[in-house]
Design an enzyme around this catalytic site. Structure first.
Site, short mmCIF file in Angstrom:
data_model
loop_
_atom_site.label_atom_id
_atom_site.label_comp_id
_atom_site.label_asym_id
_atom_site.label_seq_id
_atom_site.Cartn_x
_atom_site.Cartn_y
_atom_site.Cartn_z
N TYR A 35 13.78 6.11 14.50
CA TYR A 35 13.48 6.25 13.07
C TYR A 35 14.52 7.12 12.38
O TYR A 35 15.04 6.77 11.30
CB TYR A 35 12.08 6.85 12.91
CG TYR A 35 11.60 6.98 11.49
CD1 TYR A 35 11.19 5.87 10.77
CD2 TYR A 35 11.55 8.22 10.87
CE1 TYR A 35 10.72 5.99 9.46
CE2 TYR A 35 11.08 8.36 9.56
CZ TYR A 35 10.67 7.23 8.87
OH TYR A 35 10.23 7.36 7.58
N ASN A 40 11.79 -0.04 0.02
CA ASN A 40 10.79 0.90 0.52
C ASN A 40 10.26 0.52 1.89
O ASN A 40 9.78 1.38 2.63
CB ASN A 40 9.63 0.99 -0.48
CG ASN A 40 8.44 1.70 0.10
OD1 ASN A 40 8.45 2.92 0.26
ND2 ASN A 40 7.40 0.94 0.46
N ALA A 41 10.32 -0.76 2.25
CA ALA A 41 9.74 -1.21 3.52
C ALA A 41 10.30 -0.42 4.69
O ALA A 41 11.51 -0.20 4.80
CB ALA A 41 10.02 -2.70 3.71
N ASP A 98 8.94 -11.68 5.80
CA ASP A 98 9.36 -10.75 6.86
C ASP A 98 10.84 -10.48 6.66
O ASP A 98 11.68 -11.35 6.88
CB ASP A 98 9.12 -11.38 8.23
CG ASP A 98 9.55 -10.47 9.38
OD1 ASP A 98 10.18 -9.43 9.12
OD2 ASP A 98 9.25 -10.80 10.55
N ASN A 122 13.76 14.41 14.25
CA ASN A 122 12.36 14.72 14.54
C ASN A 122 12.06 14.34 15.99
O ASN A 122 12.55 13.32 16.49
CB ASN A 122 11.43 13.98 13.59
CG ASN A 122 10.08 14.64 13.47
OD1 ASN A 122 9.87 15.76 13.94
ND2 ASN A 122 9.14 13.96 12.84
N ARG A 165 0.85 -1.19 0.00
CA ARG A 165 0.00 0.00 0.00
C ARG A 165 0.88 1.24 0.00
O ARG A 165 2.10 1.17 0.05
CB ARG A 165 -0.92 0.03 1.22
CG ARG A 165 -0.16 0.14 2.55
CD ARG A 165 -1.12 0.19 3.72
NE ARG A 165 -0.41 0.50 4.96
CZ ARG A 165 -1.01 0.67 6.14
NH1 ARG A 165 -2.33 0.53 6.23
NH2 ARG A 165 -0.30 0.96 7.21
#
Length: 469
Positions: A376, A311-312, A284, A370, A240
């Site tokens: 992240y 991209n994951a 996975d 951030n 998605r």
């Protein structure tokens, strides 16, 4: 979630309201619509400083478009811009110009000292206000790292500040400004980059700098409507959002796409595969057996691979003092370590073909940091370091690059609190969020067969966000 404010300000009532209140008035961006769409249309003005190196290639590329191409005249410093192809017609750049330009292209590769920087002002000052909505400003210079003299390096580096500032000035029109730095004798490698940055494909790429070097791989120009025909791509995290858009874009450009995601997303993944005529692979990627599983699939099903798009990714947000250790470990494992191990297995088994492409998805969080995202941001900054290092060691024409998305309209950003979501949308030169396809189009440019000189780059797809470099 759609941007209701963007829709409102582009109505007659909305335009009047925001003008009265002094609010941002973003323009609806024009994106790629059809496979036979020219990369540039309308009027294009080309200029150059003395001794331009890329003007001939610029002219040849523009000659393949239906655009009306003009070269600046009436200024001695710009006289050499006449090299911009036989299609170009001279145009005096003075106060009498009444046309609107789809693009302003300037070859600054010949600038050797700070005095030469005046050529930027001489070209852009009379015409910058003539740039059309959704227009393009593109400057071509020489990579400062390849300049022998400090004065030349300083002058070429100055182009970055110029372009980033121009991007902020023209963004209210939905226009963008970008800079291409070429290495000596790499002029012939800019074809795909010119077409990308001048086209609607780069609608949300603004204020960016791309380095293009020499390459031993020489490829023929592919079919423009299907440049990836006959090639195989692997896209992770493809069930998605951005991953699905990447898969769809690569398939649109002719690639045979293998889409990968976790078993829990199998239904969505199968739907994407069916929609694009691709093949699904559930896995996975943090599992120790995953790299071999992926390599075995690509070897048996496809007999090799041309493009790997990592991209994951996941977010597990908490301030550092409140973050459980498994939040840290998961972010690093999915966003960074898995990419390294998958590439290592594919390269070891020589499954990535010559002139192959590896693309990693980073984030502006990896550039600027951030709040509440130490895990992240660490992983996404690590992606950038990985790309820059791998670019120096890859052989056989294999390139590696990264995209760093800013605020992109996805399910994740739709779930953000209203104030944070609106701030993310407006805090860039285009005053709006990007779409998943904007990231996908940038990856499509990286994967183009003629992007062989583009490696080791990190391009932000963020509308020139005010956060980060």
């Amino acid at each position: 979630m759609s941007d209701l404010y963007l829709k409102f300000v582009n109505t007659s009532v909305g335009k009047s309201t925001v003008s009265t209140l002094g609010l941002p008035s973003p323009v609806v961006l024009k994106r790629w619509q059809r496979t036979d769409q020219p990369f540039i249309e309308g009027d294009v003005l080309v200029g150059a400083a003395a001794n331009p190196r890329a003007a001939g290639v610029v002219g040849s590329v523009l000659a393949t478009s239906p655009a009306n191409v003009y070269h600046a005249s009436g200024n001695d410093r710009l006289a050499d811009s006449a090299k911009a192809g036989s299609k170009a017609r001279p145009l005096a750049i003075d106060g009498s110009i009444d046309q609107r330009f789809s693009a302003l292209v300037f070859d600054a590769s010949g600038i050797k000292d700070t005095a030469d920087l005046r050529a930027l002002y001489d070209f852009f000052h009379p015409v910058i206000r003539k740039l059309a909505g959704n227009g393009r400003v593109l400057v071509i210079g020489q990579d400062p790292d390849t300049c022998r003299k400090p004065a030349q390096a300083a002058s070429q580096r100055a182009l970055e500040g110029f372009v980033r500032s121009v991007g902020k000035e023209v963004g209210r029109k939905g226009a963008t400004a970008n800079l291409i730095w070429i290495a000596p004798n790499a002029e012939e490698r800019i074809d795909s980059s010119l077409r990308f940055f001048l086209s609607p494909r780069s609608a949300y790429v603004d204020g960016q700098v791309v380095k293009i070097g020499k390459s031993d791989i020489d490829t023929k120009a592919p079919k423009s409507s299907a440049p990836l025909a006959g090639k195989t791509a692997l896209v992770t995290g493809a069930a998605r959002g951005i991953g699905a858009a990447i898969a769809e874009t690569l398939a649109r450009d002719g690639a045979n796409v293998v889409v990968l995601d976790i078993p829990a997303a199998a239904d969505d993944l199968n739907a994407v595969a069916q929609r694009i005529g691709g093949k699904p692979l559930t896995c996975d990627i943090t599992d120790a057996a995953a790299p071999a599983q992926i390599a075995n699939f690509m070897e048996k099903q496809e007999n090799g691979i041309d493009m790997v798009v990592h991209n994951a990714g996941i977010t597990r947000d908490k301030t550092l003092g409140n973050m459980p250790e498994h939040f840290w470990d998961m972010a690093i494992a999915v966003n960074l370590t898995a990419e390294e191990l998958i590439d290592e297995e594919l390269l070891k088994r020589k499954l990535i073909r010559d002139n192959g492409r590896i693309v990693c998805v980073s984030s502006i969080s990896g550039i600027a940091g951030n709040f509440g995202q130490t895990n992240y941001a660490t992983s996404k900054s690590g992606v950038i370091g990985y790309v820059e290092s791998m670019a120096r060691s890859l052989k056989n024409g294999i390139t590696i690059n990264a995209v760093a998305p800013g605020f992109i309209e996805t399910q994740m950003t739709a779930a953000m609190p209203f104030t944070m979501r609106e701030a993310g949308r407006r805090m860039n030169s285009l005053s709006q969020g990007g779409h998943p396809v904007d990231v996908a189009e940038t990856i499509g440019w990286y994967c183009h067969p003629q992007s062989s000189g583009v490696t080791g780059n990190v391009v932000r797809v963020c509308g020139q966000s005010l956060i980060g470099k």
